[in-house]
Motif scaffolding. Structure first.
Motif, PDB file in Angstrom:
ATOM      1  N   ALA A  16       0.827  -1.207   0.000  1.00  0.00           N
ATOM      2  CA  ALA A  16       0.000   0.000   0.000  1.00  0.00           C
ATOM      3  C   ALA A  16       0.864   1.261   0.000  1.00  0.00           C
ATOM      4  O   ALA A  16       0.557   2.242  -0.695  1.00  0.00           O
ATOM      5  N   ALA A  17       1.969   1.258   0.758  1.00  0.00           N
ATOM      6  CA  ALA A  17       2.851   2.426   0.799  1.00  0.00           C
ATOM      7  C   ALA A  17       3.439   2.705  -0.583  1.00  0.00           C
ATOM      8  O   ALA A  17       3.553   3.858  -1.009  1.00  0.00           O
ATOM      9  N   ALA A  18       3.802   1.644  -1.314  1.00  0.00           N
ATOM     10  CA  ALA A  18       4.362   1.831  -2.654  1.00  0.00           C
ATOM     11  C   ALA A  18       3.305   2.294  -3.645  1.00  0.00           C
ATOM     12  O   ALA A  18       3.598   3.087  -4.546  1.00  0.00           O
ATOM     13  N   SER A  19       2.090   1.824  -3.494  1.00  0.00           N
ATOM     14  CA  SER A  19       1.038   2.134  -4.467  1.00  0.00           C
ATOM     15  C   SER A  19       0.635   3.603  -4.453  1.00  0.00           C
ATOM     16  O   SER A  19       0.022   4.094  -5.404  1.00  0.00           O
ATOM     17  N   ARG A  20       0.987   4.317  -3.379  1.00  0.00           N
ATOM     18  CA  ARG A  20       0.592   5.723  -3.277  1.00  0.00           C
ATOM     19  C   ARG A  20       1.551   6.662  -4.008  1.00  0.00           C
ATOM     20  O   ARG A  20       1.317   7.866  -4.069  1.00  0.00           O
ATOM     21  N   VAL A  21       2.647   6.116  -4.569  1.00  0.00           N
ATOM     22  CA  VAL A  21       3.675   6.951  -5.205  1.00  0.00           C
ATOM     23  C   VAL A  21       3.926   6.448  -6.621  1.00  0.00           C
ATOM     24  O   VAL A  21       3.993   5.245  -6.861  1.00  0.00           O
ATOM     25  N   SER A  22       4.059   7.373  -7.552  1.00  0.00           N
ATOM     26  CA  SER A  22       4.405   7.000  -8.923  1.00  0.00           C
ATOM     27  C   SER A  22       5.893   6.654  -8.984  1.00  0.00           C
ATOM     28  O   SER A  22       6.738   7.477  -8.632  1.00  0.00           O
ATOM     29  N   PRO A  23       6.241   5.451  -9.430  1.00  0.00           N
ATOM     30  CA  PRO A  23       7.644   5.041  -9.398  1.00  0.00           C
ATOM     31  C   PRO A  23       8.465   5.626 -10.543  1.00  0.00           C
ATOM     32  O   PRO A  23       7.933   6.048 -11.566  1.00  0.00           O
ATOM     33  N   VAL A  24       9.768   5.641 -10.371  1.00  0.00           N
ATOM     34  CA  VAL A  24      10.692   5.986 -11.451  1.00  0.00           C
ATOM     35  C   VAL A  24      10.681   4.843 -12.457  1.00  0.00           C
ATOM     36  O   VAL A  24      10.905   3.688 -12.103  1.00  0.00           O
ATOM     37  N   ARG A  25      10.416   5.170 -13.718  1.00  0.00           N
ATOM     38  CA  ARG A  25      10.367   4.157 -14.775  1.00  0.00           C
ATOM     39  C   ARG A  25      11.363   4.520 -15.877  1.00  0.00           C
ATOM     40  O   ARG A  25      11.744   5.680 -16.011  1.00  0.00           O
ATOM     41  N   PRO A  26      11.743   3.537 -16.693  1.00  0.00           N
ATOM     42  CA  PRO A  26      12.584   3.876 -17.854  1.00  0.00           C
ATOM     43  C   PRO A  26      11.815   4.787 -18.803  1.00  0.00           C
ATOM     44  O   PRO A  26      10.584   4.681 -18.913  1.00  0.00           O
ATOM     45  N   PRO A  27      12.478   5.688 -19.498  1.00  0.00           N
ATOM     46  CA  PRO A  27      11.788   6.554 -20.466  1.00  0.00           C
ATOM     47  C   PRO A  27      11.114   5.723 -21.555  1.00  0.00           C
ATOM     48  O   PRO A  27      11.607   4.672 -21.955  1.00  0.00           O
ATOM     49  N   ARG A  28       9.979   6.194 -22.017  1.00  0.00           N
ATOM     50  CA  ARG A  28       9.277   5.492 -23.093  1.00  0.00           C
ATOM     51  C   ARG A  28      10.106   5.543 -24.371  1.00  0.00           C
ATOM     52  O   ARG A  28      10.747   6.535 -24.678  1.00  0.00           O
ATOM     53  N   GLY A  29      10.037   4.460 -25.113  1.00  0.00           N
ATOM     54  CA  GLY A  29      10.696   4.418 -26.408  1.00  0.00           C
ATOM     55  C   GLY A  29      12.170   4.097 -26.365  1.00  0.00           C
ATOM     56  O   GLY A  29      12.807   3.972 -27.409  1.00  0.00           O
ATOM     57  N   VAL A  30      12.739   3.931 -25.166  1.00  0.00           N
ATOM     58  CA  VAL A  30      14.159   3.609 -25.056  1.00  0.00           C
ATOM     59  C   VAL A  30      14.312   2.091 -25.044  1.00  0.00           C
ATOM     60  O   VAL A  30      13.650   1.394 -24.264  1.00  0.00           O
ATOM     61  N   GLU A  31      15.171   1.573 -25.913  1.00  0.00           N
ATOM     62  CA  GLU A  31      15.400   0.133 -25.964  1.00  0.00           C
ATOM     63  C   GLU A  31      16.253  -0.282 -24.769  1.00  0.00           C
ATOM     64  O   GLU A  31      17.319   0.279 -24.520  1.00  0.00           O
ATOM     65  N   LEU A  32      15.754  -1.266 -24.028  1.00  0.00           N
ATOM     66  CA  LEU A  32      16.435  -1.716 -22.822  1.00  0.00           C
ATOM     67  C   LEU A  32      17.157  -3.025 -23.081  1.00  0.00           C
ATOM     68  O   LEU A  32      16.681  -3.876 -23.837  1.00  0.00           O
ATOM     69  N   GLY A  33      18.308  -3.202 -22.443  1.00  0.00           N
ATOM     70  CA  GLY A  33      19.039  -4.454 -22.561  1.00  0.00           C
ATOM     71  C   GLY A  33      18.311  -5.582 -21.873  1.00  0.00           C
ATOM     72  O   GLY A  33      17.403  -5.364 -21.045  1.00  0.00           O
ATOM     73  N   ALA A  34      18.702  -6.820 -22.185  1.00  0.00           N
ATOM     74  CA  ALA A  34      18.031  -7.998 -21.631  1.00  0.00           C
ATOM     75  C   ALA A  34      18.129  -8.039 -20.111  1.00  0.00           C
ATOM     76  O   ALA A  34      17.234  -8.547 -19.437  1.00  0.00           O
ATOM     77  N   ARG A  35      19.204  -7.458 -19.538  1.00  0.00           N
ATOM     78  CA  ARG A  35      19.393  -7.497 -18.085  1.00  0.00           C
ATOM     79  C   ARG A  35      19.264  -6.096 -17.471  1.00  0.00           C
ATOM     80  O   ARG A  35      19.818  -5.823 -16.413  1.00  0.00           O
ATOM     81  N   HIS A  36      18.506  -5.248 -18.133  1.00  0.00           N
ATOM     82  CA  HIS A  36      18.413  -3.850 -17.685  1.00  0.00           C
ATOM     83  C   HIS A  36      17.978  -3.751 -16.224  1.00  0.00           C
ATOM     84  O   HIS A  36      18.600  -3.024 -15.433  1.00  0.00           O
ATOM     85  N   TRP A  37      16.936  -4.459 -15.851  1.00  0.00           N
ATOM     86  CA  TRP A  37      16.374  -4.303 -14.496  1.00  0.00           C
ATOM     87  C   TRP A  37      17.371  -4.764 -13.443  1.00  0.00           C
ATOM     88  O   TRP A  37      17.569  -4.093 -12.423  1.00  0.00           O
TER      89      TRP A  37
END
Length: 673
Positions: free
Chosen positions: A337-358
């Motif tokens: 619930a604490a996490a759901s109240r905040v918008s998280p940092v996400r990768p920018p849209r349209g940027v190709e991510l590597g297979a092990r990015h996360w």
């Protein structure tokens, strides 16, 4: 698979696993404990089925078991599980290689190839063994059959059943004989015959010059664009193309028709093209194998079985917590619930991510946040480079001794600095003496320079307890991305593709090491650092540390509770903090394991009370949320349940310590006396 009696009257578990594999007809060889790298030179020819040789090998050390696949006349289909990456459109909805293989079988009008000897891997994948068809010599493939499916044949090996890694065990999930490889699979894995050699091309000298220049420029561009995993094939294609031109005389005609020096420069660029400062050629696996053979693992850095984390996720300790702590779900829901109240940092849209990015972002930011709390050595990054012989132990100790956290060590202890951890009540010595004489390591010089440059950069732009400007954080992310990749070698026992490629450089530079961190990882890590500051969490950490002077550490990074079995993220004041970089803090079952882990760390520390932990916390870095409990409060809440009332924390702690002590001892680790 059947087994036979060992000639050794009291074989160890891993020795017995190797003997069982050999008795079933498989050729085996030693693999680094807790890893996936061969521990002998020329492993394919060294592999054996001789019980006496196997007994000698595994008496010397508890090696993992390597299976020389082609030598054993088997094909292993390696089915991986999906992680953060989604299946491509043609396999939409698939959860991993096993489901993709079943779909391919259905398309071929055949049953799924399931009924054969199979082994589950620590990461949740599966190795299915099949007999190599007579007359075929199938080789390794990577995603050739489909998404998340690799195969191992001639020239390849797999880690066998009974072996252990930090993430868990290789376990037999289907006993019995190795089945023949289905015909449709053999057909799919058989490469097409090579095309007949083409006749030499006949062109006028003027046309030949333009023609060859165009081909060389095209091949250079293709090499530059080749992605990790396809570079070897791109190089072979370029070599074949250029070879035909030279053999047919067209390249010589081009030299005469155009500027010879310019043509030679183009050909040189095509053969030796570099991207991001890294050569395209690789030093072969031989470098790793020979280094591993020359640098056998010391006890405590590679021969331990499951870690505490793996025990909690899929072992006996996890089952104990699940049974004894029925109130865990309620606490986990509060974190969600604490996490759901905040918008998280996400990768920018349209940027190709590597297979092990996360995973790379998680490791890089974890290392960066550790430096905010205490500028301590990257302990497991150094261990990871020592293991395959890329860094000498003497150099690792010297580098560790230069970090601010370790500069107060006595000279005698500084010579073994990597073995020491600062605690709230003095130094803790985790190590054993190491050999003094070693050949120079590939990274001895450059890592010393990297560490010195990082110290100066921190002093000028981001001292302990602070977050730098965005440009500063991007620069630091490149450095900590490298250390995260080095730690992956320690955790997984494998060398990542980008780092392996860099092994082709005899004298790497600091910038080449830092260039290994992908741009998307750099950007996202810098944004997570900014979220740490703007969310107010950095100020909370200063408060927990009781407002130390400017530039002073806030606590300790990498607290070790049981050497090479249980180590935490951060200790700030008397609060143990575990850092998470997930987008979503759910489901509750996942959060439950996080809660058990921080409580387990606190209880393990209570035996010697070295870190004097009073509270534990989870930091959800993408959300900038710190959730904290006192140790006793968290234990009481997870133990209690509305219907049962639960039992007291003291009794549960004693049960836990008895069980953890038994499991750790069985895996070669020792709890504090």
């Amino acid at each position: 698979m059947s087994s036979q009696a060992s000639p050794n009257p009291r074989p160890t578990r891993l020795m017995q696993a190797a003997l069982d594999a050999a008795a079933a007809g498989l050729y085996v060889f030693p693999v680094w404990p807790k890893g996936k790298l061969p521990a002998v030179k020329d492993w394919e020819n060294a592999a054996t089925r001789d019980p006496e040789t196997i007994t000698d090998w595994w008496t010397a050390r508890p090696w993992n078991v390597g299976i020389a696949v082609g030598r054993s006349r088997v094909v292993v289909v390696d089915l991986d599980q999906a992680r953060e990456d989604a299946a491509p459109e043609e396999f939409a909805g698939a959860s991993g290689g096993a489901e993709v293989l079943a779909r391919l079988a259905e398309q071929a009008g055949q049953p799924a190839p399931v009924d054969t000897y199979s082994v589950t891997t620590p990461s949740g994948g599966e190795h299915r063994y099949f007999l190599m068809p007579e007359g075929l010599e199938l080789r390794n493939t990577q995603s050739g059959l489909g998404w998340k499916i690799d195969t191992r044949g001639h020239g390849g090996f797999v880690v066998g059943a009974g072996s252990v890694r930090a993430e868990g065990l290789y376990r037999v999930c289907r006993h019995g004989k190795v089945a023949p490889l289905p015909t449709w699979l053999a057909t799919a894995l058989t490469p097409p015959p090579p095309p007949p050699p083409a006749a030499p091309m006949q062109l006028s000298r003027i046309r030949a010059g333009a023609y060859v220049r165009a081909i060389i420029e095209r091949e250079a561009a293709d090499l530059a664009a080749a992605q990790t995993g396809s570079r070897h094939e791109a190089r072979l294609k370029a070599a074949r193309t250029l070879g035909r031109l030279v053999g047919g005389g067209e390249a010589r005609g081009a030299d005469r028709a155009g500027d010879p020096a310019q043509c030679r420069r183009r050909a040189h660029r095509a053969r030796h093209h570099r991207t991001r400062g890294r050569p395209r050629h690789r030093r072969r696996h031989r470098l790793r194998q020979e280094a591993a053979a020359q640098h056998p693992p010391r006890r405590g850095t590679g021969d331990v079985g499951l870690s505490l984390t793996s025990q909690l996720a899929r072992g006996e300790l996890g089952r104990w917590f699940q049974h004894r702590m029925p109130g865990t779900a309620g606490v986990a829901e509060e974190v969600c619930a604490a996490a759901s109240r905040v918008s998280p940092v996400r990768p920018p849209r349209g940027v190709e991510l590597g297979a092990r990015h996360w995973a790379e972002v998680g490791g890089t930011f974890g290392a960066r946040m550790a430096a905010v709390v205490e500028q301590a050595p990257p302990y497991y990054g150094l261990f990871g480079l020592v293991a395959p012989g890329l860094l000498t132990r003497a150099a690792a100790h010297r580098i560790a001794a230069g970090f601010p956290s370790h500069r107060s060590l006595r000279p005698a202890d500084a010579a073994r600095a990597l073995d020491f951890r600062p605690t709230r009540c003095g130094w803790r010595d985790l190590g054993e003496p190491w050999p003094a004489e070693e050949p120079a390591g590939w990274a001895d010089v450059v890592l010393g320079e990297l560490a010195e440059r990082t110290h100066r950069y921190h002093d000028q732009h981001a001292p302990a307890g602070t977050i730098g400007a965005p440009g500063v954080e991007r620069g630091l992310a490149r450095t900590y991305g490298f250390w995260s990749a080095a730690e992956d070698v320690y955790r997984s026992g494998t060398i990542g593709a980008d780092l392996e490629e860099l092994l082709g450089v005899d004298e790497p530079t600091v910038e080449q090491l830092r260039s290994l961190t992908a741009a998307a990882v750099v950007q996202e890590t810098a944004r997570l650092a900014e979220r740490l500051r703007t969310s107010g969490t950095l100020d909370q950490l200063h408060e927990l540390a009781r407002r130390p002077p400017s530039g002073a550490p806030l606590g300790h990074a990498g607290p070790a509770f049981v050497a090479h079995w249980a180590d935490g993220d951060l200790l700030v004041g008397d609060t143990l903090v575990d850092v998470k970089t997930v987008i979503r803090a759910d489901p509750a079952s996942k959060v439950a394991v996080w809660l058990w882990q921080v409580l387990a760390y606190a209880w393990l520390d209570s035996v010697g009370d070295r870190y004097r932990i009073q509270s534990v916390a989870l930091y959800l870095s993408r959300h900038g949320v710190l959730v904290r409990w006192s140790v006793d409060e968290l234990a009481a809440r997870m133990l209690a349940h509305p219907r049962t009332g639960g039992s007291g924390p003291a009794a549960a702690r004693e049960e836990f310590l008895a069980l953890a002590g038994r499991l750790a001892a069985a895996e070669g680790a020792i709890l504090d006396p």
